[in-house]
Design a protein around this motif. Structure first.
Motif, PDB file in Angstrom:
ATOM      1  N   ALA A   1       1.035  -1.181  -0.147  1.00  0.00           N
ATOM      2  CA  ALA A   1       0.105  -0.091   0.054  1.00  0.00           C
ATOM      3  C   ALA A   1       0.392   0.838   0.491  1.00  0.00           C
ATOM      4  O   ALA A   1       0.372   2.422  -0.401  1.00  0.00           O
ATOM      5  CB  ALA A   1      -0.929   0.118   1.482  1.00  0.00           C
ATOM      6  N   GLY A   2       1.647   1.046   0.446  1.00  0.00           N
ATOM      7  CA  GLY A   2       2.705   2.220   1.298  1.00  0.00           C
ATOM      8  C   GLY A   2       3.019   2.493  -0.714  1.00  0.00           C
ATOM      9  O   GLY A   2       2.879   4.477  -0.906  1.00  0.00           O
ATOM     10  N   GLY A   3       3.831   1.208  -1.408  1.00  0.00           N
ATOM     11  CA  GLY A   3       4.490   1.836  -2.454  1.00  0.00           C
ATOM     12  C   GLY A   3       3.308   2.539  -3.775  1.00  0.00           C
ATOM     13  O   GLY A   3       3.433   3.480  -4.137  1.00  0.00           O
ATOM     14  N   VAL A   4       1.806   2.420  -3.436  1.00  0.00           N
ATOM     15  CA  VAL A   4       1.061   2.642  -4.318  1.00  0.00           C
ATOM     16  C   VAL A   4       0.757   3.853  -3.533  1.00  0.00           C
ATOM     17  O   VAL A   4       1.137   5.379  -4.872  1.00  0.00           O
ATOM     18  CB  VAL A   4      -0.285   2.164  -4.484  1.00  0.00           C
ATOM     19  N   MET A   5       0.753   4.132  -2.926  1.00  0.00           N
ATOM     20  CA  MET A   5       0.736   5.458  -1.683  1.00  0.00           C
ATOM     21  C   MET A   5       1.990   6.332  -2.672  1.00  0.00           C
ATOM     22  O   MET A   5       1.673   7.980  -3.243  1.00  0.00           O
ATOM     23  CB  MET A   5       0.209   5.631  -0.639  1.00  0.00           C
ATOM     24  N   ILE A   6       2.861   6.149  -2.149  1.00  0.00           N
ATOM     25  CA  ILE A   6       4.175   7.390  -2.439  1.00  0.00           C
ATOM     26  C   ILE A   6       3.934   6.985  -3.821  1.00  0.00           C
ATOM     27  O   ILE A   6       4.609   8.523  -4.665  1.00  0.00           O
ATOM     28  CB  ILE A   6       5.429   6.469  -2.124  1.00  0.00           C
ATOM     29  N   ILE A   7       4.231   6.599  -5.119  1.00  0.00           N
ATOM     30  CA  ILE A   7       4.123   6.836  -6.511  1.00  0.00           C
ATOM     31  C   ILE A   7       2.706   7.946  -6.838  1.00  0.00           C
ATOM     32  O   ILE A   7       3.157   8.707  -7.602  1.00  0.00           O
ATOM     33  CB  ILE A   7       4.286   5.341  -7.333  1.00  0.00           C
ATOM     34  N   ASN A   8       1.629   7.471  -6.184  1.00  0.00           N
ATOM     35  CA  ASN A   8       0.637   8.662  -6.366  1.00  0.00           C
ATOM     36  C   ASN A   8       0.998   9.614  -6.134  1.00  0.00           C
ATOM     37  O   ASN A   8       0.757  10.898  -6.650  1.00  0.00           O
ATOM     38  CB  ASN A   8      -0.884   8.141  -6.026  1.00  0.00           C
ATOM     39  N   LEU A   9       1.583   9.879  -4.757  1.00  0.00           N
ATOM     40  CA  LEU A   9       1.756  10.883  -3.992  1.00  0.00           C
ATOM     41  C   LEU A   9       3.207  12.027  -5.082  1.00  0.00           C
ATOM     42  O   LEU A   9       2.850  13.192  -4.914  1.00  0.00           O
ATOM     43  CB  LEU A   9       1.765  10.853  -2.793  1.00  0.00           C
ATOM     44  N   GLY A  10       3.411  10.921  -5.591  1.00  0.00           N
ATOM     45  CA  GLY A  10       4.757  11.818  -6.512  1.00  0.00           C
ATOM     46  C   GLY A  10       4.013  12.045  -7.582  1.00  0.00           C
ATOM     47  O   GLY A  10       4.877  12.533  -8.716  1.00  0.00           O
TER      48      GLY A  10
END
Length: 287
Positions: free
Chosen positions: A99-108
């Motif tokens: 979940a952290g990977g998906v969230m980080i890529i979207n926030l970036g």
């Protein structure tokens, strides 16, 4: 072979060979200690590293390695405590990483499609710098798994006995976890983070159908893994499919063939054992 005229295929085949060597090398120990799903969990955790690599414009392979190693150390510390709540903590670590990977890529400002190559493998995502990183990481994995095979086997077989003999059990357990994390990142470009656990387990399981000793199982598992990794990667040049899926399906096919061949072999071994037992019984009667 015309596929060797393309640089991206040469890089992909080199990477596939490295995956074939490293995945069962550490997977044999994980299967021995009944931690076959460890690679799957580390693959989830490494997703955060891949996303950070994209967002920070650094190497996704090295960033994934860093995050996976941290996750592996955390997993081993949780496991060593042996509490019933450990399973819950591990589950949160695994799925939190994904979940952290998906969230980080979207926030970036990126898209989750940028993660697909790392999730399921893609021969076109292997860059020259990735090959260099994979060679270095693979050398570490092989140095540990082969150079320390006696110590690691002892710890995986019986931790208490290994501790009594004076082996640094905690350090070796941490080394196994870290090596597994490194292997995950070696395999992510070809097999994918979500399928890497299959390459750690299936070739080993297939080899166990035909062998008994640890060394022979390790050797056969590596041979199977290298063969299916190279064959699957080459096949994706002709068939438009994710390399990870192709390689894993080939590994499963080999496992099924090995299982079919092992049945008559097991019967012959059992018959030979019974015959030897009967001979011993007759000798005892004569005496």
């Amino acid at each position: 072979m015309d596929l060797l005229t393309y640089p991206f295929m040469v890089r992909a085949l080199i990477a596939a060979g490295l995956v074939g060597l490293t995945a069962p090398a550490i997977g044999t120990y994980l299967v021995q200690r009944r931690q076959a799903v460890m690679g799957d969990g580390l693959g989830h955790v490494a997703m955060t590293g891949v996303a950070l690599g994209f967002v920070l414009h650094t190497s996704p392979v090295w960033m994934a390695t860093l995050v996976a190693v941290v996750g592996a150390v955390g997993m081993e510390l949780i496991r060593s405590r042996g509490r019933t709540s450990g399973d819950v903590a591990l589950a949160m670590l695994f799925y939190g990483g994904l979940a952290g990977g998906v969230m980080i890529i979207n926030l970036g400002g990126g898209s989750t499609t940028m993660l697909l190559g790392s999730m399921f493998g893609s021969i076109t995502t292997v860059a020259s710098e990735d090959v260099i990183a994979m060679v270095i990481l693979a050398a570490f994995v092989l140095a540990v798994t082969i150079g320390l095979r006696r110590q690691l086997f002892a710890v995986c077989q019986d931790e208490e006995f290994a501790r009594v003999t004076g082996l640094p059990v905690r350090a070796l357990n941490l080394l196994i976890a870290i090596t597994a994390a490194v292997t995950v990142t070696v395999a992510m470009r070809i097999v994918g983070l979500l399928l890497v656990s299959a390459m750690m387990v299936i070739p080993v399981a297939a080899a166990q159908r035909m062998t008994r000793g640890f060394t022979t199982t390790l050797g056969l598992a590596i041979a199977i893994s290298v063969t299916v990794a190279l064959t699957g990667t080459a096949a994706t040049y002709y068939v438009e499919a994710p390399s990870g899926a192709m390689i894993v399906l080939l590994a499963i096919a080999v496992f099924m063939v090995m299982t079919a061949l092992s049945t008559p072999l097991a019967r012959r071994r059992a018959k030979a054992a019974r015959s030897a037992e009967e001979v011993c019984t007759r000798d005892d009667v004569k005496v």
